[in-house]
Design a protein around this motif. Structure first.
Motif, short mmCIF file in Angstrom:
data_model
loop_
_atom_site.label_atom_id
_atom_site.label_comp_id
_atom_site.label_asym_id
_atom_site.label_seq_id
_atom_site.Cartn_x
_atom_site.Cartn_y
_atom_site.Cartn_z
N TYR A 1 -5.30 5.93 1.54
CA TYR A 1 -5.35 5.84 3.01
C TYR A 1 -4.48 4.69 3.50
O TYR A 1 -4.42 3.62 2.88
N GLY A 2 -3.80 4.90 4.63
CA GLY A 2 -3.14 3.84 5.37
C GLY A 2 -3.84 3.82 6.73
O GLY A 2 -3.74 4.79 7.48
N GLY B 1 0.80 -1.21 0.00
CA GLY B 1 0.00 0.00 0.00
C GLY B 1 0.84 1.27 0.00
O GLY B 1 2.07 1.22 0.06
N ASP B 2 0.13 2.39 -0.06
CA ASP B 2 0.80 3.70 -0.01
C ASP B 2 1.51 3.87 1.33
O ASP B 2 2.61 4.42 1.40
N GLY B 3 0.87 3.38 2.41
CA GLY B 3 1.49 3.52 3.73
C GLY B 3 2.84 2.81 3.78
O GLY B 3 3.80 3.30 4.39
N ASN C 1 -4.28 3.54 -2.39
CA ASN C 1 -5.72 3.72 -2.19
C ASN C 1 -6.00 4.96 -1.33
O ASN C 1 -7.09 5.12 -0.79
N GLN D 1 -0.22 -0.07 -4.44
CA GLN D 1 -1.65 0.15 -4.64
C GLN D 1 -2.02 1.35 -3.77
O GLN D 1 -2.27 1.21 -2.57
MG LIG Z 1 -3.37 2.45 1.59
#
Ligand SMILES: [Mg+2]
Ligand SMILES: Cc1ncc(C[n+]2csc(CCOP(=O)(O)OP(=O)(O)O)c2C)c(N)n1
Length: 324
Positions: free
Chosen positions: A178-179, A146-148, A176, A174
């Motif tokens: 938000y983390g 994820g982005d986080g 999205n 990916q």
């Molecule tokens: Mg995320």
């Protein structure tokens, strides 16, 4: 890559995405009604990006994914019976019922690692890719996160090493937005995760992950690069998750206008409409496909229900090492 994006490819991506979509809907229903008790991180909204990447991969290629990984695993081709049985902690599960949803592993289809430790998959993917490079087996490794995760140290270490050694790996972020409950822009110093590739001397590509053609093109190029021994790519697929962080998360931290704007661009109905207007399938054919998938889901759920739990005598086997 100059291949043209045909209606047949669009249909293939839609069908993979729809498989994910129908399974996700069924699982959420089972969780809501208490008939399934498991941790669950819905991929709702991220189906198309996984499907568009998945069509480029071969069964022998490797996948490393996360807790929010059921879309990646299905796009890679994991069979439903061992997947579902693992969710139900049954002995017939992909990890003999001892891994659970956070640790799905199915080497037969290249699903090598699923991890709940944010960012930890990237160095592991390097290891798999390094093995392929040494063995010259032609496999590529896809690692998704994820982005986080792009703010975790292991992300940066892994990108540096993969670039230096030209490892056959694809880093798929990916994004999205938000983390957990943290908004991307509040925690990340760059507008696009892919900009970070420049610091590691590798191509960095940002793409609308919800657009089947754009995602298919960008994925195809990243896979071809890795396959040709030209090294890694950092591919950032912009997307959105509609069901919160974990199953049961009301997502109160997402402003309603923001959520609604994304919902208006839900990739699944858009892809369905595109398939119909391309002429690749009719309404009746898509309905028949849904029936076919629902029958497979019924079969795998019955298989999971009928399967035994692992025997207690096996409790310390396959966990840390073989028991004496
Ligand atoms: Mg995320
Ligand atoms: C090393 C580590 N830190 C924190 C957590 C707790 N945690 C679990 S998921 C998550 C959010 C990760 O967000 P992102 O990488 O954007 O992935 P997404 O859930 O959006 O798919 C966090 C902080 C964790 N599992 N591992």
């Amino acid at each position: 890559m100059n291949k043209s994006f045909t209606p047949a490819t669009l249909l293939e991506i839609y069908r993979k995405g729809r498989l994910i979509n129908l399974i996700d809907e069924r699982f959420r229903g089972l969780l809501r009604s208490g008939r399934l008790a498991a941790v669950y991180y819905s991929p709702r909204g991220q189906e198309i990006l996984a499907a568009a990447m998945g069509v480029h991969l071969q069964q022998t290629d490797y996948l490393v994914t996360t807790y929010r990984g059921i879309h990646d695993q299905l796009a890679k081709g994991i069979p439903l019976r061992p997947l579902f049985a693992e969710y139900y902690a049954k002995a017939t599960g992909a990890c003999k019922g001892k891994g659970g949803p956070m640790h799905i592993t199915h080497p037969e289809t290249g699903v090598m690692v699923t991890t709940g430790i944010v960012g930890s998959g990237l160095p592991i993917a390097n290891g798999l890719a390094w093995a392929s490079q040494l063995k010259k087996d032609g496999r590529v490794t896809l690692v998704t996160f994820g982005d986080g995760a792009s703010n975790i140290g292991a992300f940066h270490e892994a990108l540096n090493m993969a670039s230096l050694w030209k490892l056959p790996v694809i880093f798929l972020c990916q994004n999205n937005l938000y983390g957990e409950s943290s908004k991307y822009a509040k925690c990340t110093a760059v507008d696009n995760v892919a900009e970070r590739a420049a610091g590691y001397n590798m191509p960095g590509v940002t793409v609308n992950g919800n657009d089947p053609e754009a995602m298919w093109r960008a994925s195809g190029e990243a896979v071809a690069r890795a396959r040709a021994g030209e090294g890694p790519t950092l591919l950032e697929a912009k997307t959105f998750r509609f069901m919160g962080h974990y199953f049961g998360d009301p997502g109160a931290y997402i402003p309603k206008e923001e959520y609604d704007a994304h919902l208006a661009r839900d990739p699944m109905p858009i892809a369905r409409a595109a398939v119909l207007s391309s002429g690749a399938a009719t309404e009746a054919e898509l309905a028949a496909y849904d029936d076919e998938v629902n029958a497979k889901i019924d079969d795998a759920l019955q298989f999971a229900a009928d399967s035994p739990f692992p025997d207690v005598s096996e409790i310390d086997i396959d966990v840390y090492g073989a028991a004496a």
